[in-house]
Design a protein around this motif. Structure first.
Motif, PDB file in Angstrom:
ATOM      1  N   LEU A 122       0.819  -1.222   0.000  1.00 27.00           N
ATOM      2  CA  LEU A 122       0.000   0.000   0.000  1.00 27.00           C
ATOM      3  C   LEU A 122       0.852   1.269   0.000  1.00 27.00           C
ATOM      4  O   LEU A 122       0.434   2.302  -0.525  1.00 27.00           O
ATOM      5  N   GLU A 123       2.032   1.213   0.654  1.00 25.39           N
ATOM      6  CA  GLU A 123       2.948   2.369   0.719  1.00 25.39           C
ATOM      7  C   GLU A 123       2.248   3.593   1.304  1.00 25.39           C
ATOM      8  O   GLU A 123       2.303   4.701   0.765  1.00 25.39           O
ATOM      9  N   ARG A 124       1.585   3.373   2.441  1.00 25.06           N
ATOM     10  CA  ARG A 124       0.904   4.478   3.134  1.00 25.06           C
ATOM     11  C   ARG A 124       1.605   4.750   4.459  1.00 25.06           C
ATOM     12  O   ARG A 124       1.726   3.848   5.296  1.00 25.06           O
ATOM     13  N   PRO A 125       2.094   5.966   4.697  1.00 20.48           N
ATOM     14  CA  PRO A 125       2.757   6.283   5.969  1.00 20.48           C
ATOM     15  C   PRO A 125       1.834   6.086   7.164  1.00 20.48           C
ATOM     16  O   PRO A 125       2.300   5.803   8.272  1.00 20.48           O
ATOM     17  N   GLN A 126       0.506   6.258   6.960  1.00 27.91           N
ATOM     18  CA  GLN A 126      -0.428   6.121   8.077  1.00 27.91           C
ATOM     19  C   GLN A 126      -0.450   4.692   8.644  1.00 27.91           C
ATOM     20  O   GLN A 126      -0.913   4.472   9.766  1.00 27.91           O
ATOM     21  N   LEU A 127       0.052   3.732   7.876  1.00 23.24           N
ATOM     22  CA  LEU A 127       0.042   2.337   8.329  1.00 23.24           C
ATOM     23  C   LEU A 127       1.371   1.938   8.970  1.00 23.24           C
ATOM     24  O   LEU A 127       1.580   0.759   9.263  1.00 23.24           O
ATOM     25  N   GLY A 128       2.258   2.902   9.209  1.00 26.61           N
ATOM     26  CA  GLY A 128       3.576   2.588   9.775  1.00 26.61           C
ATOM     27  C   GLY A 128       3.480   1.962  11.158  1.00 26.61           C
ATOM     28  O   GLY A 128       4.184   0.985  11.457  1.00 26.61           O
ATOM     29  N   ASN A 129       2.617   2.505  12.033  1.00 25.53           N
ATOM     30  CA  ASN A 129       2.482   1.945  13.384  1.00 25.53           C
ATOM     31  C   ASN A 129       1.974   0.503  13.343  1.00 25.53           C
ATOM     32  O   ASN A 129       2.429  -0.358  14.107  1.00 25.53           O
ATOM     33  N   ALA A 311      -6.521   0.900  16.324  1.00 20.37           N
ATOM     34  CA  ALA A 311      -6.174   2.322  16.279  1.00 20.37           C
ATOM     35  C   ALA A 311      -6.189   2.846  14.837  1.00 20.37           C
ATOM     36  O   ALA A 311      -6.598   3.985  14.580  1.00 20.37           O
ATOM     37  N   THR A 312      -5.743   2.021  13.897  1.00 20.14           N
ATOM     38  CA  THR A 312      -5.708   2.442  12.494  1.00 20.14           C
ATOM     39  C   THR A 312      -7.115   2.617  11.929  1.00 20.14           C
ATOM     40  O   THR A 312      -7.392   3.544  11.158  1.00 20.14           O
TER      41      THR A 312
END
Length: 320
Positions: A122-129, A311-312
């Motif tokens: 996906l390459e989404r920073p929001q999914l880093g955690n 949380a996501t």
């Protein structure tokens, strides 16, 4: 000399009568214990069947969930990100179920790695955690010691199959004639240099006079020499039963029962079988090695990954 020999024979007969009476009492107790062990095995089998039934119900629910999810994919109109999160949620749920129901660390690890691979695409920073939490859980699962349940179960099956080939102490096997003659000649030659030990001289005299008709063996459990044919089969059945119970306890991951059954099997082998035989000696060694295996492995939870997923998604379930 004849009077002394007659006295010895009479004392031996009295001793054998007493030992036979004591052996009958022990055999009755042994049969009672065997019946109790069979009842415990039946109860353990019933519990195993109940557990399998519960697992089958859980599997049906998982299959139903998978079918519903496959149908949802066909009707899905949401975006690519939501689809990936649905798949991640499903994989995390499957991993948690594997750890909770079967303790299958390999399947849970594969599910987590698949979830991480889907998030990576996906390459989404929001999914880093979420990815970091999944990575921590992956490392915890990799650190869990591996327990080869299948390999241990196969070894127990192989040992149980070889029980009928082990000689019992009560089974009389004739010596080869040449070996008997060699032993008699050696004892005759050593007679000249024998000490005044009465037992040693008696052994030498019996060997010369009677040959293989009289055999003297030193054993820790004299009653093991007096088993009848039916009792010999009962002993072999008891050892196989203990190995079967150890296999059931292994599959149930019951460390205490597993070790107790292995200890009982080892004690029976040492007591009733000729442990100098290669098959019996190899089985005793393998049982000692299996008893040193660790079954009670503490499995980690997936709380980090599940918490990060909630949380996501803002606390809502992605898939319905």
């Amino acid at each position: 000399m004849l009077l002394a020999l007659a006295g010895i024979v009479a004392a031996a007969l009295v001793y054998e009568l007493r030992e036979a009476r004591r052996l009958r009492q022990q055999l009755e107790q042994f049969q009672t214990e065997t019946a109790t062990a069979l009842a415990e095995a039946a109860r353990a089998n019933a519990e195993a069947r109940n557990r399998i039934a519960r697992l089958e119900e859980e599997l049906e629910r998982v299959n139903d969930s998978r079918a519903a999810l496959d149908q949802l994919y066909q009707e899905l109109t949401r975006g690519r990100d939501d689809v990936a999160l649905i798949e991640v949620e499903r994989l995390l749920g499957l991993a948690a179920q594997e750890l909770q129901l079967t303790g299958n660390v390999g399947a849970a690890l594969a599910a987590l790695q698949s979830a991480d691979a889907r998030l990576a695409r996906l390459e989404r920073p929001q999914l880093g955690n979420l990815r970091r939490a999944i990575g921590r859980d992956i490392e915890r699962l990799r650190a869990v010691p591996a327990v080869d349940l299948t390999g241990i179960a196969l070894k127990l099956d192989q040992i149980a199959q070889g029980v009928d080939g082990w000689p019992l102490l009560s089974e009389v096997t004739p010596r080869p004639a040449r070996a008997a003659q060699t032993r008699a000649a050696a004892e005759k030659k050593g007679d000249a240099a024998a000490t005044d030990d009465f037992a040693a001289r008696l052994r030498a005299w019996l060997a010369r006079e009677f040959g293989d008709l009289v055999r003297i063996r030193e054993v820790d459990t004299p009653e093991a020499l007096l088993l009848s044919g039916a009792q010999q089969q009962l002993v072999r059945h008891q050892v196989r039963l203990r190995l079967l119970e150890a296999r059931i306890a292994l599959l149930a991951r019951n460390d205490r029962l597993f070790r107790a059954d292995l200890a009982e099997a080892q004690a029976s082998i040492a007591r009733y079988f000729d442990t100098k035989h290669p098959g019996a000696a190899s089985a005793a060694l393998q049982l000692r090695q299996l008893a040193a295996s660790t079954l009670a492995v503490e499995l980690p939870t997936l709380n980090d990954s599940l918490g990060a997923l909630r949380a996501t998604t803002g606390g809502r379930a992605v898939a319905r």
